[in-house]
Design an enzyme around this catalytic site. Structure first.
Site, short mmCIF file in Angstrom:
data_model
loop_
_atom_site.label_atom_id
_atom_site.label_comp_id
_atom_site.label_asym_id
_atom_site.label_seq_id
_atom_site.Cartn_x
_atom_site.Cartn_y
_atom_site.Cartn_z
N HIS A 14 0.83 -1.21 0.00
CA HIS A 14 0.00 0.00 0.00
C HIS A 14 0.86 1.25 0.00
CE1 HIS A 14 -3.64 2.34 0.64
NE2 HIS A 14 -3.04 3.00 1.62
N HIS A 41 0.93 5.58 -1.75
CA HIS A 41 0.47 6.68 -2.61
C HIS A 41 1.73 7.44 -3.00
CE1 HIS A 41 -3.41 5.79 -0.71
NE2 HIS A 41 -2.86 6.03 0.46
N GLN A 76 2.61 11.17 -2.26
CA GLN A 76 2.81 11.64 -0.88
C GLN A 76 4.28 11.64 -0.47
OE1 GLN A 76 0.05 9.89 1.93
NE2 GLN A 76 -1.68 10.21 0.55
N ARG A 117 -4.58 15.63 6.23
CA ARG A 117 -5.17 15.42 4.92
C ARG A 117 -5.36 16.74 4.19
NH1 ARG A 117 -11.10 12.94 3.45
NH2 ARG A 117 -11.71 14.99 4.23
N TYR A 155 -4.90 7.61 -6.79
CA TYR A 155 -6.12 8.40 -6.97
C TYR A 155 -5.87 9.79 -7.55
CZ TYR A 155 -4.83 9.93 -2.18
OH TYR A 155 -4.16 10.38 -1.07
N HIS A 180 -11.96 3.58 -2.89
CA HIS A 180 -11.14 4.28 -1.90
C HIS A 180 -11.53 3.94 -0.47
CE1 HIS A 180 -10.03 7.65 0.76
NE2 HIS A 180 -8.94 7.71 0.02
N HIS A 204 -9.50 1.28 1.83
CA HIS A 204 -9.27 1.83 3.17
C HIS A 204 -10.49 1.49 4.04
CE1 HIS A 204 -6.72 5.12 1.09
NE2 HIS A 204 -5.88 4.40 1.79
N HIS A 263 -5.46 -0.82 6.71
CA HIS A 263 -5.49 -0.30 8.08
C HIS A 263 -6.38 -1.16 8.98
CE1 HIS A 263 -3.23 3.07 6.59
NE2 HIS A 263 -4.22 3.52 5.85
N ASP A 302 2.62 3.37 2.69
CA ASP A 302 1.51 4.33 2.65
C ASP A 302 1.96 5.73 2.29
OD1 ASP A 302 -0.94 5.52 2.94
OD2 ASP A 302 -1.29 4.91 4.99
#
Length: 457
Positions: free
Chosen positions: A59, A61, A64, A86, A125, A211, A236, A273, A324
């Protein structure tokens, strides 16, 4: 066919010396021999360290990675949480172009390989342009993730994200989510385009990622699952107490129960998670065969909480690890923090060793490698016939490896320090890291530095 010789390797039935592997044209292990030191003479590649199965990173992204460490200044009211982080993450996307994204992803994937990850599940995403409009090619950003993975040489499970709402009960998406939103038709068209790219590519798997329950209404989830009956499904779930509270308010039930009542959750699912679950919900996940996708460093960084790993694994639950948000890019840190979190809440040591007399590092590494491979739809997770030759070789000459034998090698790697012990990495039988270096790391790093200087100017 290629022949590989490993001086010392962890096989499914234990550690072995003088291991010869025959690798077929698809990067799978076709044959294994042990105990013959003379086999090194005829090998195409000889590796003399401690060889272990490569670790899937289930997992992440990639975008980030560009903000890792940039969100640690306290807010004015002292109430910082996942939700305030966020908002900061959304703001950071306001300047990220496709070139920027590829530069960041390539750097990240090189870092993963050098740390001992051999595959990544890209939970992707970031679909649209900065203003929220589709690119001329709606697949633009997904194709950049594939290009970055190919440049780095890491195996990729591409998980395009379905994101349609800003919260439960169909709450409209906010400004910060404008780059994420897809309807079912556009989403399935994107998946189809990626399927075409994956055809004949043994290092590319395509799955789907609704998502979260808050972002994907029940009817939309059902529609997409019906159109995609095979392949990995990641979501998630129950990451935050507020998410659980909102789900209860909207449906009268908790997130895991809602999901299991809406969908046939089975071995192809990864529940990312799943931090805030009841005993009954935990039992449903275990019984389904789904993988719990745990991201301990990100969960700690965001103050999310601790997954009930001791009870889950004792009941036969399957786990994998992910980096993540990439505030850390290290299987060592993820596994170590997973174990240490359980120690802190239980007041005991070797909590996740799997039973008396067992080595904690070996049990954690094996569980995460196998669970991660399952979650990413890869034939991997062990050095075994029929599986991908995804292999990490640790430096046997490093001081941290002194007097380490058998399972003590993994205990030393995970629990004895933070030295970079990964010396060589193979992905599908191809060597992508040699002597601790990636062949393309210098120019990828230069491009990454220029990108971050511009994004954070």
């Amino acid at each position: 066919m290629r022949r590989l010789f490993l001086k010392h390797a962890l096989l499914p039935d234990g550690w072995a010396h003088d291991v010869s592997l025959t690798i077929d044209g698809r990067g799978r292990i076709a044959a294994i021999g042990t105990g013959d030191a003379t086999a090194a003479a005829g090998a195409d590649l000889v590796l003399t360290g401690h060889a272990v199965p490569g670790m899937p990173n289930l997992h992440g992204h990639a975008h980030q990675r560009a903000i890792a460490g940039f969100g640690e200044r306290a807010g004015r009211d002292g109430g910082d949480s996942f939700w305030s982080w966020r908002s900061a993450m959304y703001a950071a996307l306001d300047r990220m172009t496709p070139d920027d994204f590829q530069a960041v992803a390539s750097q990240l994937y090189v870092e993963m390989l050098k740390a001992g990850f051999t595959a990544i599940g890209e939970f992707h995403y970031l679909h649209h342009d900065i203003d929220g409009r589709p690119y001329a090619d709606p697949s633009e950003m997904s194709l950049r993730a594939v290009a970055a993975a190919r440049e780095a040489g890491i195996a990729l499970t591409m998980l395009p994200v379905l994101y349609a709402a800003g919260g439960f009960a169909g709450k409209p998406p906010g400004h910060g989510q404008r780059r994420f939103i897809l309807d079912s038709d556009r989403f399935l068209a994107l998946v189809s385009r990626l399927d075409t790219m994956a055809s004949g590519d043994d290092d590319l798997v395509v799955g789907i990622a609704p998502h979260s329950l808050r972002a994907v209404p029940a009817d939309l989830l059902a529609r997409v699952l019906a159109a995609r009956p095979l392949g990995p499904v990641h979501i998630h779930i129950a990451e935050q107490p507020q998410e659980v509270a909102d789900c209860l308010a909207a449906t009268g039930r908790r997130p895991v129960d809602v999901l299991f009542d809406q969908a046939e959750v089975d071995e192809r699912w990864c529940l990312v998670h799943a931090t805030h679950i009841t005993d009954a919900e935990r039992g449903r996940i275990v019984a389904s065969g789904a993988v719990a996708g745990l991201c301990p460093t990100t969960e700690a960084n965001l103050g999310d909480g601790l997954f009930p790993a001791e009870a889950f694994m004792a009941e036969g639950g399957r786990i994998g690890i992910g980096s993540d948000s990439h505030i850390s890019v290290s299987p060592v840190e993820e596994l170590r923090l997973l174990e240490y979190g359980q120690r802190l809440i239980s007041g005991r040591r070797t909590v996740l060793a799997g039973g008396p007399g067992r080595a904690t590092g070996r049990h954690l590494h094996t569980a995460a490698a196998q669970g991660g491979a399952q979650a990413l739809g890869l034939d991997a997770g062990a050095i075994a016939i029929g599986l991908r030759a995804d292999i990490v070789v640790l430096d046997a000459d490093d001081p941290l490896m002194v007097a380490r034998r058998g399972d003590g090698i993994l205990d030393g790697w995970i629990f004895a320090g933070n030295r970079p012990l990964v010396r060589d990495v193979l992905v599908g039988g191809r060597q992508v890291v040699a002597g601790g270096r990636h062949a393309h790391e210098d120019h990828i790093a230069r491009r990454f530095r220029a990108t971050l200087e511009r994004l954070h100017a």
